[in-house]
Structures are given as C-alpha cells and as structure tokens.
Design an enzyme around this catalytic site. Structure first.
Site, PDB file in Angstrom:
ATOM      1  N   SER A 197      42.287  42.545  33.396  1.00 26.05           N
ATOM      2  CA  SER A 197      41.003  43.213  33.208  1.00 26.05           C
ATOM      3  C   SER A 197      40.375  42.771  31.900  1.00 26.05           C
ATOM      4  CB  SER A 197      41.193  44.731  33.172  1.00 26.05           C
ATOM      5  OG  SER A 197      41.854  45.121  31.974  1.00 26.05           O
ATOM      6  N   ASP A 198      39.048  42.785  31.867  1.00 27.59           N
ATOM      7  CA  ASP A 198      38.387  42.734  30.573  1.00 27.59           C
ATOM      8  C   ASP A 198      38.772  44.008  29.828  1.00 27.59           C
ATOM      9  OD1 ASP A 198      36.776  42.018  28.444  1.00 27.59           O
ATOM     10  OD2 ASP A 198      35.044  41.525  29.693  1.00 27.59           O
ATOM     11  N   TRP A 199      38.565  44.009  28.521  1.00 27.42           N
ATOM     12  CA  TRP A 199      39.046  45.104  27.689  1.00 27.42           C
ATOM     13  C   TRP A 199      38.284  46.403  28.000  1.00 27.42           C
ATOM     14  CZ3 TRP A 199      41.687  41.185  27.640  1.00 27.42           C
ATOM     15  CH2 TRP A 199      42.727  40.914  26.735  1.00 27.42           C
TER      16      TRP A 199
ATOM     17  N   ALA B 199      37.966  47.471  31.216  1.00 25.49           N
ATOM     18  CA  ALA B 199      37.323  47.329  32.526  1.00 25.49           C
ATOM     19  C   ALA B 199      38.177  47.856  33.674  1.00 25.49           C
ATOM     20  CB  ALA B 199      36.966  45.865  32.786  1.00 25.49           C
TER      21      ALA B 199
END
Length: 726
Positions: free
Chosen positions: A258-260, A262
């Site tokens: 995941s993006d941070w 997300a």
C-alpha cells in the site's frame, strides 16, 4: 538495431540486466522468479501464521529507521525490510544525489541514460542498506494541472513504459527491489483519498495499466497501490485491478504494497490482493494495524484463508530472494526520523556526472530563430541573467519542507518524491563558470521590478530571462498549489519576460517547470530562443550551460503537449467524488490529433543545432502469428554543420475498425550522427505493439485491416509514412 519493447524486455530481464554491475559482492546471474519462489516457499513453510503476517505488516510510522520497515522473524530468520522514498533518489538521507525528476529523464528519450540513472539510484539505495526503492512512478499525465505529474514520464503509455522498464532494470541490477507506482488512477491530488477514478476497461488496459504490464515483463519486484478509488473500490482492496489484471492477466509475481496510509480494511484488502500494508498503522502515527493481530483474527474467523496469507508472505520473500538480498546486503544506515543519529555513509560516487549528462540531454529547445543559440563569448561580451529562477533558494537549498520552496531556481517539485540537495548549481552559477571571465555576467533576481530588469537587459548583448512553475504532493500547499491552480508562470514570469523582450532584441527565455505552461509572449519578435529546462536536479546550471554554449547539442523532446490555450486541454481538475474518464483513449496528444487542435508545441517536439533528413520507410510484414509482425527501416542523415542526435519516433495508425486515436507512439530511438553522416534505424513491432483490448472478449487482439507507420521527429513532424495490411 531496435527491438519491440516487449521483446527487448524479455531479453534484458533474463540476460542483460546485470551488464552494468560493478561490485564483486553482486551475483552476476539474475535469479528467476521460479527459483526465487522455490526458495521463498522453503522459508515461509517453516513460519507460523503470526510470523507470516508479521512480515506483511509495517512496524509503524516514525517507529523505524526507514520510512517503512516490515516485521522480522527468527527461527526461521528473515530480516526487517527497509522501504524508502523516492523515485529520484534516497529521501530523508544525507550524502546522496539529487538527480533529475522523472519527467525530465523521460524528456531525454534516451534509453541508455534512463538506465544509467536507474543504476546509480540502485547503487545509492543499496549503499544505504535499503531493500526497496519506492519508484519509479509512472502515473500518466491525464491533466497538466496534476500536482505530481513531474514524478512520472508524461502523457503517453509507451514512453512511460520505456521509462519504467529502463529504470526498473537499472535499479534492480543493483540488488534493490524497484516499486512501480501508483497503481492506478492517481491522476490528481484533489480528493485523492476519496475520489473514484471511473475508468472503462479498454482505457484501463491500453492507457493506465500499460506501463505496469511492461514492467512486470521486465521483472519488477513490487507494485504500490494508490490512495484513490477505482470504479468504486479502493485501489488497495480492488480485486479486479490487483488480482484479475495485475496478478492474473499480467502474471505479476512480486508483492503489492500500500501507499503510506492507503490501506482501508483487513479482510477486503487481504482478499483483494494487498500483500503488505505500509507503514502499518491504521492511522499513520496512531498505532494499530489492519494487518497484524486483525489479520490473524480474520484467518481464525475464516474470513481470510491461511493459504492467502502464505501467498502474501511468499511474494515478499520471493522478491527478496530474486534480487539476491540474502548475500552480503549492507546494513541499513538511514535514520529517517532522527537523521542526526545516522552514521556517515556517502553513496554519491561520480553520479553527479550522470545527472549533468542527462540534465543536458533532457533540455528541449523549443525555439531558435536565426541560430541565436548556441551562445559565444566572442559575440556575447555582456550577458544579462534575469529572474529568481536563475538564482539561489532563499534560506538555503534544503530550508523548505520536502523542497516546497516559494522562490529561487526550480530544480525538482515538492513532496515525498524528493531528496535533499547535497548542493545546487544555479543557472547563474553555471553560466558564470562556463564563460570563466570571457564575458561579463550581470544579474537580477527581482521578478517584480520589471523596469530594472528592462534596464539591465537593454544594456546587454543577450538577455536570458528565467521563469518557472512548480507543484507537488497533496500534504503541502504552496501559494495555493499542490495540484496546479493554473498554468501560468510563477512570480510575475509572463510580465518579466515581456519587459525583457521589449528591451532586448536578443532575448532567450529559459523555463524550469513541472509541466506545461501558457506562453502569451511566445510571438514576441525579440524572443529569439525558448529553452525548456525541466527539473534538472543538483547540476541544473552546468547542464543548462552545456546546451546554451553548444558543448552539448540539444536533443530532448517534450513528453507532453504544450497547448496554445488552456481551453485546448480536455482534462481539468475534477472536484467530484466520481471522476468519469470520459476521454477514454484520448489522453494527451491523441486528443489534440482527434480534435484537429493545433498545439503550441506538440508531444515529441524538440529542436537541434543541426538538421536531419529522413529517407522513405521500408516495411517487411511477417503475418499476425509471427513473433515480430512488422519490421520497419528508415535512414537518417545529419545534413547540418555540427554533430548531433536525433530522436527518431515511430507512430502507428490502426485500421479504422479498431477505434483507436489517429496515431500511437510505438517506438523511438536516439541516433547520434556526426555532421554529414547517415545511419539506419530499425523498428520491430510485435503483437503487443499492434494489439487493442477487446471489451467483448476481454482479451488482446490484433485487428485486421490497413495500418500506417509514421516515422518522424515528433508526433506532428512526420517525415515518412508507409502502409501495410494484416
């Protein structure tokens, strides 16, 4: 000789990716996914459920050495993996290189230099003990207003794919896992956590996921899912885009992180295809996790199978083994949240040379009337340098959070896609060093006193006026911008340019910008040259001087369209929570072509200090079932009086029945030629190049009918065409 992109990827990923390795500690033989999976299964099969989940779960924001760290295990032993920004270098670290932005590297259209950029970045990440670089970014420029467009490679999926592949192969040649991002639809910062990018299946395949498919072919080890929603489901729990398309159709065998911040769920994310949650917290900095104990409970409750958790862990461990990180990988020496505690490790090497070279190769010469460039200290004894964009950053080069500075020369955008500068050669410094006293350089950095600027320009042999436009990521706002609130130049740039041009008949405009700008002054008769310098990083001034004074013949090309009027762009920022991608396939230059809109400067455009002539295109067709369906050949001659390089571009027009835009980029080569010399350029087109996505059959197909190959110097400057039928 040119290979089709997909064929070249296969060869490079299996045989040639390690040609640039320079350390004896590296394994000269790239490991296959099959071998990496075998090793990963051997290790993961020894782990308990809790251990497997531990390596899928980030250790928490501001609780680790790196921007993200996974949990470690003992008995069996597996280390905590270090994940670190950014796509252009090591963020939040000292003694690293601040190179050109992704959009500027793409402007070079130079596969060799893009690869070398990836290699040096891989060396620096490895040197700091970082297992995964959070890059490259290949977010396609849907709109020129997008705040992070500068981190990617422009508006075209083919160019983005080449940029992505070469960067991945470079990074991973140094035993560092590359992370392709942001998958997918993260095309504006406005409402990026909540808006749904509603994309039709054909456009999703032919535009938005196309670069990822090519990077998967090249062996990319990780993919980062984005903040946004796609077709009603968050990226990081979207079963269709992660499981069906990425892991199914593309055959991706690495990990999805995941993006941070997300990750939005436990069960839906795990079952939807997310393999690693970063940085681990439910809310960044507040603890807890959607994975960790919550994922363990979900397995015990029968909502997520242990087989799925095993697959998550195997993908993470396999990427580690595929890149050979179990053999002598350096100890992690970054300390992102307490940098004063990090040990001294200088990883810069001679990488500044590459930054300078690619910075010059990426400069796009937009106008050059009466051969006003290159400059000469013989003819130009007094040079006026005007504008804050030519000068230093007030307060210091790293004084602003993640480079969100409001003044001074623009060398990169702002946000998480940045690094700290070890130094920054300003344009004024670069010019002064180049003339070395042979000419007088006068300057003013005051953008608002146009009378003083005009007075200085009037007394000079040549006036160089500098202006720029900046943007960045959502969490920082500068003068109302993260996405770009408009396409005008910052700091009174348009008025400053006009004032200088009114005063000096030999005015040169230099622009540093994240993306396209409007140019209301473009037809001013005293503006003899326009130089598009992009975002050139720490060597900005030297790269620019190399081109201005003819030490390097410019060969950069625009990776996006610069329109004459803002109304000519079909996509603006959309405040809606549901953003329908109604443009379908008409992204960038394809819209301009379809609507017969004349751009100010088209995609692929760029001038040289010399001239090139093209021969007719010769074709050889081999049929739909061949590995290479079509071969094309064109001869190019340097007919000017100086050595130079031409970016030879190949576009394809599909049969009318295919429903494609008028033409699509499907090949380019950088050809270096001495004056008077000529050479042949070859293009091979395979099924990937000639396929469209069929919504009814849900598969790629090669349409039957008449195709046309266009070869030229830009998307509008076509020098030769030839047709064939399949």
């Amino acid at each position: 000789m040119h290979l089709s992109l997909s064929t070249a990827i296969l060869l490079l990923a299996t045989a040639g990716a390690n040609a640039f390795l320079d350390g004896a500690q590296r394994d000269p033989t790239p490991r296959s996914w099959d071998e990496a999976y075998h090793m990963a299964h051997d290790l993961v099969n020894q782990m308990s459920l809790e251990q497997k989940i531990n390596i899928t779960t980030g250790a928490g924001w501001e609780k680790t050495l790196c921007l993200g760290n996974t949990g470690a295990t003992t008995n069996p032993d597996f280390p905590s993996l270090c994940l670190q920004d950014s796509p252009l270098g090591v963020r939040w670290a000292d003694n690293v290189t601040a190179g050109v932005a992704g959009i500027t590297a793409a402007s070079s259209f130079d596969k060799k230099l893009i690869r070398e950029r990836g290699i040096y970045m891989g060396k620096e990440f490895r040197g700091k003990g970082i297992h995964m670089q959070l890059g490259p970014s290949v977010d396609i420029m849907r709109s020129p207003y997008s705040g992070r467009l500068w981190e990617g490679a422009g508006e075209d999926p083919y160019l983005s794919a080449v940029y992505g592949v070469e960067t991945v192969l470079g990074i991973q040649s140094q035993n560092v896992v590359a992370t392709a991002k942001h998958y997918i639809g993260n095309n504006q910062e406005l409402n990026r956590n909540t808006e749904s990018s509603n994309i039709g299946d054909r456009a999703l395949h032919e535009i938005w996921t196309w670069p990822y498919a090519r990077m998967v072919d090249a062996g990319v080890g990780a993919v980062m899912c984005g903040y946004n929603v796609v077709n009603g489901s968050h990226d990081c729990e979207n079963d269709y885009i992660l499981n069906t398309v990425l892991k199914g159709e593309m055959g991706f065998r690495g990990l999805v992180m995941s993006d941070w911040g997300a990750t939005h769920s436990t069960v839906e994310s795990a079952n939807g295809g997310l393999d690693m949650t970063m940085p681990g917290d439910v809310v960044m900095g507040e603890g807890g996790s959607y994975f960790g104990k919550n994922l363990t409970d979900a397995v015990h409750n029968g909502k997520v199978t242990e087989e799925r958790v095993t697959d998550m862990a195997v993908r993470i461990v396999a990427s580690y083994y595929k890149l050979g990180q179990e053999k002598g990988f350096p100890k992690t020496t970054v300390n992102s949240f307490h940098r004063d505690r990090a040990p001294y490790v200088n990883v810069q090497g001679h990488h500044a040379r590459i930054v300078r070279e690619i910075g010059a190769a990426s400069i796009v010469l937009l106008r050059n009337e009466n051969k006003s460039l290159p400059l000469s200290t013989h003819d130009h004894k007094k040079i006026a340098v005007i504008g804050s964009d030519a000068g230093p950053v007030p307060g210091g080069i790293n004084s602003c959070q993640d480079r969100a500075c409001h003044n001074g020369t623009i060398a990169i955008g702002w946000g998480s896609g940045t690094v700290d500068f070890p130094y920054l050669i300003t344009p004024k410094d670069g010019i002064e060093r180049r003339v070395n006293g042979a000419a007088k350089v006068v300057h003013t950095y005051n953008d608002w006193d146009t009378d003083a600027a005009a007075k200085m320009a009037r007394d000079a042999d040549v006036a160089l006026v500098f202006a720029g436009s900046n943007s960045g990521e959502e969490y920082i706002i500068v003068d109302g911008n993260n996405d770009r609130k408009n396409l005008t130049l910052w700091h009174n740039g348009d008025n400053l340019i006009k004032a200088v041009a009114d005063a000096n008949q030999n005015t040169i405009v230099v622009i540093h910008s994240v993306g396209p700008v409007l140019m209301p002054w473009i037809d001013h008769p005293n503006i003899k040259a326009v130089v598009w310098a992009g975002l050139p990083g720490q060597e900005s001034g030297r790269s620019l001087a190399d081109v201005l004074f003819g030490d390097v013949n410019p060969s950069g090309r625009l990776p996006y369209t610069i329109a004459r009027n803002k109304e000519d762009y079909n996509i603006k920022l959309d405040p809606s929570e549901d953003i329908d991608y109604n443009e379908k396939l008409l992204v960038g230059y394809k819209w301009f072509d379809q609507q017969n809109i004349e751009p100010l400067f088209e995609f692929g455009y760029g001038l040289s200090y010399t001239k090139f002539n093209y021969s007719k295109v010769k074709l050889q067709t081999n049929g739909k079932d061949s590995d290479v369906i079509l071969k094309a050949k064109v001869s190019v001659m340097n007919t000017g009086d100086v050595d130079g390089a031409e970016i030879v571009q190949a576009y394809i027009s599909f049969p009318d029945s295919a429903g494609e835009p008028p033409k699509l980029l499907r090949g380019f080569e950088k050809l270096k030629l001495k004056k008077g010399a000529s050479d042949d350029v070859f293009f091979d087109f395979d099924k990937v190049d000639l396929s469209i996505w069929d919504d009814e059959s849900h598969q790629w197909t090669v349409p039957s009918g008449k195709y046309t190959i266009h070869v030229g110097a830009s998307s509008r400057d076509i020098r030769a065409s030839a047709s064939f039928t399949l």
